[in-house]
Every structure is written in C-alpha cells, then in structure tokens.
Design a protein around this motif. Structure first.
Motif, PDB file in Angstrom:
ATOM      1  N   ALA A 342       0.842  -1.201   0.000  1.00 13.65           N
ATOM      2  CA  ALA A 342       0.000   0.000   0.000  1.00 13.65           C
ATOM      3  C   ALA A 342       0.874   1.247   0.000  1.00 13.65           C
ATOM      4  O   ALA A 342       1.988   1.245   0.513  1.00 13.65           O
ATOM      5  N   LYS A 343       0.361   2.319  -0.595  1.00  9.07           N
ATOM      6  CA  LYS A 343       1.020   3.626  -0.526  1.00  9.07           C
ATOM      7  C   LYS A 343       0.189   4.547   0.354  1.00  9.07           C
ATOM      8  O   LYS A 343      -0.979   4.284   0.602  1.00  9.07           O
ATOM      9  N   GLY A 344       0.794   5.634   0.800  1.00 10.88           N
ATOM     10  CA  GLY A 344       0.029   6.666   1.499  1.00 10.88           C
ATOM     11  C   GLY A 344      -0.079   6.480   2.997  1.00 10.88           C
ATOM     12  O   GLY A 344      -0.744   7.273   3.669  1.00 10.88           O
ATOM     13  N   THR A 345       0.567   5.431   3.561  1.00 11.23           N
ATOM     14  CA  THR A 345       0.500   5.239   5.020  1.00 11.23           C
ATOM     15  C   THR A 345       1.407   6.249   5.720  1.00 11.23           C
ATOM     16  O   THR A 345       2.470   6.627   5.203  1.00 11.23           O
ATOM     17  N   ILE A 346       0.970   6.674   6.918  1.00 13.57           N
ATOM     18  CA  ILE A 346       1.664   7.778   7.609  1.00 13.57           C
ATOM     19  C   ILE A 346       2.845   7.265   8.437  1.00 13.57           C
ATOM     20  O   ILE A 346       2.743   6.265   9.140  1.00 13.57           O
ATOM     21  N   ILE A 347       3.975   7.984   8.324  1.00 12.37           N
ATOM     22  CA  ILE A 347       5.190   7.631   9.074  1.00 12.37           C
ATOM     23  C   ILE A 347       5.432   8.730  10.112  1.00 12.37           C
ATOM     24  O   ILE A 347       5.488   9.913   9.763  1.00 12.37           O
ATOM     25  N   GLU A 348       5.603   8.309  11.377  1.00 10.46           N
ATOM     26  CA  GLU A 348       5.840   9.301  12.436  1.00 10.46           C
ATOM     27  C   GLU A 348       7.116   8.978  13.200  1.00 10.46           C
ATOM     28  O   GLU A 348       7.603   7.848  13.163  1.00 10.46           O
ATOM     29  N   GLY A 349       7.635   9.989  13.879  1.00 11.13           N
ATOM     30  CA  GLY A 349       8.794   9.775  14.765  1.00 11.13           C
ATOM     31  C   GLY A 349      10.136   9.948  14.081  1.00 11.13           C
ATOM     32  O   GLY A 349      11.181   9.685  14.687  1.00 11.13           O
ATOM     33  N   LEU A 350      10.147  10.403  12.836  1.00 12.38           N
ATOM     34  CA  LEU A 350      11.416  10.499  12.101  1.00 12.38           C
ATOM     35  C   LEU A 350      12.375  11.510  12.745  1.00 12.38           C
ATOM     36  O   LEU A 350      13.577  11.257  12.833  1.00 12.38           O
ATOM     37  N   ASP A 351      11.833  12.642  13.212  1.00 13.25           N
ATOM     38  CA  ASP A 351      12.724  13.668  13.784  1.00 13.25           C
ATOM     39  C   ASP A 351      13.400  13.159  15.043  1.00 13.25           C
ATOM     40  O   ASP A 351      14.605  13.317  15.227  1.00 13.25           O
ATOM     41  N   VAL A 352      12.637  12.522  15.908  1.00 13.91           N
ATOM     42  CA  VAL A 352      13.203  11.992  17.158  1.00 13.91           C
ATOM     43  C   VAL A 352      14.240  10.916  16.836  1.00 13.91           C
ATOM     44  O   VAL A 352      15.346  10.903  17.392  1.00 13.91           O
ATOM     45  N   ALA A 353      13.904  10.033  15.909  1.00 15.39           N
ATOM     46  CA  ALA A 353      14.820   8.935  15.558  1.00 15.39           C
ATOM     47  C   ALA A 353      16.139   9.473  15.015  1.00 15.39           C
ATOM     48  O   ALA A 353      17.211   8.934  15.302  1.00 15.39           O
ATOM     49  N   ALA A 354      16.072  10.549  14.248  1.00 19.89           N
ATOM     50  CA  ALA A 354      17.281  11.078  13.588  1.00 19.89           C
ATOM     51  C   ALA A 354      18.199  11.807  14.554  1.00 19.89           C
ATOM     52  O   ALA A 354      19.342  12.111  14.222  1.00 19.89           O
ATOM     53  N   GLN A 355      17.699  12.107  15.780  1.00 23.22           N
ATOM     54  CA  GLN A 355      18.530  12.863  16.728  1.00 23.22           C
ATOM     55  C   GLN A 355      19.596  12.018  17.412  1.00 23.22           C
ATOM     56  O   GLN A 355      20.551  12.552  17.961  1.00 23.22           O
ATOM     57  N   GLU A 357      22.820   9.751  18.354  1.00 22.64           N
ATOM     58  CA  GLU A 357      24.215   9.952  17.945  1.00 22.64           C
ATOM     59  C   GLU A 357      24.571   9.089  16.727  1.00 22.64           C
ATOM     60  O   GLU A 357      24.306   7.886  16.703  1.00 22.64           O
ATOM     61  N   GLY A 358      25.189   9.715  15.748  1.00 22.75           N
ATOM     62  CA  GLY A 358      25.694   8.991  14.580  1.00 22.75           C
ATOM     63  C   GLY A 358      24.622   8.566  13.590  1.00 22.75           C
ATOM     64  O   GLY A 358      24.916   7.868  12.625  1.00 22.75           O
ATOM     65  N   VAL A 359      23.381   8.986  13.805  1.00 20.51           N
ATOM     66  CA  VAL A 359      22.270   8.488  12.959  1.00 20.51           C
ATOM     67  C   VAL A 359      21.891   9.508  11.879  1.00 20.51           C
ATOM     68  O   VAL A 359      21.847  10.705  12.135  1.00 20.51           O
ATOM     69  N   LEU A 381      12.501   3.989   3.601  1.00 23.00           N
ATOM     70  CA  LEU A 381      13.468   4.741   4.421  1.00 23.00           C
ATOM     71  C   LEU A 381      14.771   3.969   4.531  1.00 23.00           C
ATOM     72  O   LEU A 381      14.777   2.734   4.523  1.00 23.00           O
ATOM     73  N   ASN A 382      15.870   4.701   4.669  1.00 24.83           N
ATOM     74  CA  ASN A 382      17.158   4.103   5.018  1.00 24.83           C
ATOM     75  C   ASN A 382      17.564   4.676   6.356  1.00 24.83           C
ATOM     76  O   ASN A 382      17.891   5.870   6.449  1.00 24.83           O
ATOM     77  N   VAL A 383      17.537   3.852   7.376  1.00 24.70           N
ATOM     78  CA  VAL A 383      17.945   4.313   8.701  1.00 24.70           C
ATOM     79  C   VAL A 383      19.418   3.937   8.855  1.00 24.70           C
ATOM     80  O   VAL A 383      19.769   2.759   8.923  1.00 24.70           O
ATOM     81  N   CYS A 384      20.281   4.951   8.863  1.00 23.24           N
ATOM     82  CA  CYS A 384      21.732   4.731   8.789  1.00 23.24           C
ATOM     83  C   CYS A 384      22.408   5.182  10.070  1.00 23.24           C
ATOM     84  O   CYS A 384      21.954   6.127  10.713  1.00 23.24           O
ATOM     85  N   ALA A 385      23.520   4.536  10.409  1.00 28.15           N
ATOM     86  CA  ALA A 385      24.297   4.986  11.563  1.00 28.15           C
ATOM     87  C   ALA A 385      25.764   4.674  11.360  1.00 28.15           C
ATOM     88  O   ALA A 385      26.117   3.682  10.726  1.00 28.15           O
ATOM     89  N   TYR A 398      19.351   0.258  14.715  1.00 31.70           N
ATOM     90  CA  TYR A 398      18.096  -0.362  15.176  1.00 31.70           C
ATOM     91  C   TYR A 398      17.449   0.423  16.309  1.00 31.70           C
ATOM     92  O   TYR A 398      16.214   0.457  16.420  1.00 31.70           O
ATOM     93  N   ALA A 399      18.267   1.107  17.140  1.00 33.03           N
ATOM     94  CA  ALA A 399      17.672   1.959  18.196  1.00 33.03           C
ATOM     95  C   ALA A 399      16.855   3.068  17.521  1.00 33.03           C
ATOM     96  O   ALA A 399      15.767   3.432  17.992  1.00 33.03           O
ATOM     97  N   ALA A 400      17.370   3.590  16.407  1.00 27.32           N
ATOM     98  CA  ALA A 400      16.637   4.638  15.677  1.00 27.32           C
ATOM     99  C   ALA A 400      15.389   4.056  15.000  1.00 27.32           C
ATOM    100  O   ALA A 400      14.307   4.660  15.049  1.00 27.32           O
ATOM    101  N   VAL A 401      15.524   2.876  14.392  1.00 24.25           N
ATOM    102  CA  VAL A 401      14.367   2.213  13.766  1.00 24.25           C
ATOM    103  C   VAL A 401      13.230   2.087  14.777  1.00 24.25           C
ATOM    104  O   VAL A 401      12.059   2.346  14.465  1.00 24.25           O
ATOM    105  N   ASP A 402      13.591   1.718  16.005  1.00 23.06           N
ATOM    106  CA  ASP A 402      12.563   1.467  17.022  1.00 23.06           C
ATOM    107  C   ASP A 402      11.852   2.743  17.479  1.00 23.06           C
ATOM    108  O   ASP A 402      10.838   2.665  18.165  1.00 23.06           O
TER     109      ASP A 402
END
Ligand code: AMP
Ligand code: GLY
Length: 425
Positions: A342-355, A357-359, A381-385, A398-402
């Motif tokens: 499906a497309k159009g599903t809402i993603i939340e928490g990206l700003d907090v996750a990106a804060q 260290e090293g992410v 998404l690519n969650v990188c660290a 994975y801490a950021a993914v969570d």
C-alpha cells in the motif's frame, strides 16, 4: 555553483545531503526528488526521461553541474545530451554505460583484457544455449544481456532450472532486455561491492560495501533492491582493494580509453572474492543503492570537487579521505514488498529517531502529504548509523528504527550479521 541531482531514491538523498554540505554549492536542486531530499534541495517535478526538459531546466536555473543517480538515464545517453548542450555532467556516456547496459559487452571486454570473471558464452537462440548448459552442467548462471531492474539473473542449481530460465528469457519474460543472454560458470566465494571514481584516464578507490538482497532475516526469501548494507566490507583488506584496482578497475578504464569511449563517473564492481582472488560478477555505472547511503556517512572529503574532477579528467592527484568508522543502513519497506504494497501510510517519529548519535535517515519512497510524511514506494526509508564497529553502527541504527512509528512498514533485524560475526572472531 548551482547543482542538479537527478533521481528520487535513498541514494540521491545521501548524495544531496553530502553535496548540500559542500562550500562549493550555492543552490542545490533535485529532480524529481522525495520528501527527505526536499530538506536539502529544491525538488523540481521533471520527467528525467525527457532529456530536452532537463536541458531546458538547466538553462533556466543556470545549472553549473549535473549529477545523474540512476542507470536508466545513463544508458539512455543523458550525459551525451546534457554535455552536447554545454552542461557539465557527472557520469558515463551512453557508449561507456554499456558496461551496465550490456552484460555481453562487459564479458567480452573482460575476456579481451584478462580481467578475472567467470567463463561464459553469449546466445541469441534457445537451442544452442540449452546445449551449452547441458555440456557444462549445473550450477550455472543465466543472465539477460540488458537492464532488467535486478531481475535478469538466474543462478540455476539444476540443468532443468537453467533451461527454464532460458525459455523464460527468450519467451519474453523480461521483455527486450533478454533479446540476448549470457550463460556463465557459477562462482563460489564471498560477495562484495567496490566503488571507484574514474575520469576517463585513471581511477581512485572510493570504498567497499556489502548489501543484503533477500527480503527476510538470515538472507531468505525473494530478492529485493536491497534491504540493508554496511561499509567497509571486512573481506576487503587493503591488499584485496589493491588487487581489485590493479586487476579489475585499472584494466577496465584503460580498455575503454583505448576503445575511444573513456569511462567517466563511478564504477561499481560487484565482486566475488574467490579462493583465487577477486572476480568480477558485473559492473554498474552509477552509485549503489543502498551502498551510497552508508559510504556518504564515512566520507570525510568534500564529494563535489571529486565528481567535478571525474568529469574534467583531473582525478590523478586526488585523494578521498574516509573516516575509519563503519556505517550501516537498515532499509524500512512497506509491508508486502517486494510484492504488492500500500502507498500513502503515515510515518511518524522520524525527527526523534534522527537525533540519536551517529544516525542519519535518508528517504527513498516518501512524499509529503499536508503535515505528514507518507510512504510512496516499496523501499521507503534508510535508517543509517556510523559506529566504531559494524556492531555499534547496527545497534545505533536499530535503536533509531525502534523510534519510528510506522505499523505498515517492516525491516530485517539482522543487517550486518556476517560482518558482526567476523568482528567477534
Ligand atoms: P547481478 O544482477 O549480476 O549482480 O547478479 C545478482 C546476483 O546473482 C549476484 O549478486 C550474485 O549473488 C549472483 N551471481 C551473478 N553471477 C554469478 C556467478 N557467475 N556466480 C555466482 N553467483 C552469481
Ligand atoms: N545495491 C545494488 C545496486 O545498487 O544495484
């Protein structure tokens, strides 16, 4: 300088993030871009298959330098068209892009220049192809000659499976990409990706990486565009990197120069590290996705002057510096990928996750919908660290993914497992 990046994936977001930080960049555009790229660049709704429209935009926005992300426009000759219009562009010409656009072309080039790769034959008809398979036995690898969006390779464990692949390809199962096929020996070893910048004359090493192509934990399930990656690849020791440059990259650059079609751009070698040394599986003529996302995190040097030097034939005295750290990315994909989703599903928490260290979080298939970021593709998404080790980078990623709240998405939980096992030895 005014810069335009072409593409809309995680690779282009990572490139935009790096280029936006260059002191040489005055204004950065990306076409068509995505919701994450929009934080770094002005996104322009251009159809990048329409070269005339891209040229018109470059003139209007006074673009000084274009960076092409994906292979399709490269193989279609966008670099030739932009350069003919007087617009400096990073990437290979249509002729040189055949290294990715035609597997048979690359295999012939390897054979003529003693570049190590699996023994092979090219075929245009099913009957001799099947005779060859029967004479060689299994396992054996059947490949469509042209671009097939990652679906053009069948590693057959039986003769029957190889014959079925031949029928599928010549039966039109992959469209025009399989008007010709390559059949080659199956190589045994560990795979790694290797990236070098080339300027037509010479090449400099960028970095190595490894990716996880299967959708499921433990490298199970169907192939995907890539569910995660890390850099460097532990198997790529300094000695192995040097062998790859000497035995594979430099001879390729020299052969294309000699053929009158110098290769400029990034050469992405898919390698099999066998007991006899590195062998070429295939070339791509562009940055890898998701490998670029992790390599950009480790790159200390400014990327932009290196890309300009590649275009200008000036890489000879260049040196790219990387942080000694590892970097790892976990791909978050929409439930159902690589099948329907499906497309159009809402993603939340990206700003907090990106804060953390090293992410860094790079977007692939996302778009902005009002105040929300919503999924707009399979890989989203690519969650990188970065970390001192692959294990540390993995734990941070994975801490950021969570921290990301997206019930309609999933990821693998074991990205980097081989490298981490090696670190524990
Ligand atoms: P490619 O699209 O050429 O990268 O091939 C996809 C995957 O097929 C590679 O990443 C390898 O895992 C596998 N593969 C391709 N060619 C060979 C080969 N000659 N021997 C063993 N595995 C191969
Ligand atoms: N990660 C593989 C590719 O970019 O083709």
């Amino acid at each position: 300088m005014n810069i335009l990046i072409l593409g809309s994936g995680g690779r282009e977001h990572a490139l935009a993030w790096k280029i936006a930080g260059s002191p040489l960049t005055t204004k950065l555009y990306c076409a068509p871009g995505n919701a994450g790229i929009a934080q770094e660049a002005e996104c322009v709704a251009l159809d990048i298959a329409d070269h005339a429209a891209v040229i018109a935009f470059c003139k209007e926005a006074k673009i000084d330098f274009v960076i092409v992300g994906p292979e399709v426009p490269l193989v279609a000759g966008i670099v030739d068209d932009l350069e003919a219009a007087g617009i400096k562009t990073f990437g290979p010409t249509k002729w040189a892009a055949r290294l990715e656009g035609s597997k048979g072309f690359t295999k012939d080039l390897c054979k003529a220049n003693n570049i190590p790769t699996a023994a092979y034959e090219r075929f245009k008809r099913a009957t001799p192809a099947k005779e060859y398979v029967r004479s060689k036995g299994a396992p054996i690898v059947v490949k469509a000659d042209g671009l097939a969006a990652g679906k053009g390779v069948v590693v057959a464990s039986t003769v029957r499976e190889a014959e079925d692949a031949i029928d599928m390809m010549f039966g039109g199962g992959l469209g025009a990409s399989a008007w010709e096929i390559v059949i080659e020996d199956c190589m045994v070893g560990e795979e790694a990706s290797f990236f070098a910048l080339c300027d037509g004359e010479t090449a400099i090493q960028l970095a190595s990486a490894q990716d996880h192509k299967r959708v499921g934990d433990g490298d199970t399930g169907p192939n995907t565009g890539g569910m995660g990656a890390y850099t460097p690849a532990p198997i790529m020791t300094p000695e192995m990197n040097k062998r790859v440059m000497d035995e594979i990259i430099f001879p390729t650059v020299a052969a294309l120069k000699k053929a009158g079609a110098p290769f400029k751009g990034v050469l992405f070698a898919g390698l099999m590290i066998t007991k006899d040394g590195p062998q070429l599986i295939e070339y791509n003529v562009r940055f890898g996705d998701p490998e670029t996302q992790v390599i950009m995190l480790r790159l200390m040097s400014d990327l932009l002057p290196a890309l300009i030097a590649s275009r200008d034939g000036q890489l000879k005295n260049f040196d790219l510096r990387l942080y000694p750290d590892a970097a790892l990315t976990v791909v978050m994909a929409a439930n159902g990928y690589p099948g329907s989703y499906a497309k159009g599903t809402i993603i939340e928490g990206l700003d907090v996750a990106a804060q953390a260290e090293g992410v860094e979080i790079f977007h692939a298939g996302t778009k902005k919908d009002g105040d929300h970021i919503v999924a707009n593709g399979g890989r989203v998404l690519n969650v990188c660290a970065r970390g001192k080790t692959v294990a540390e980078a993995q734990q941070r990623a994975y801490a950021a993914v969570d921290k990301i709240n997206w019930p309609e998405g999933f990821c693998r939980r074991d990205i980097g497992w081989q490298a981490i096992a090696r670190e524990r030895q």
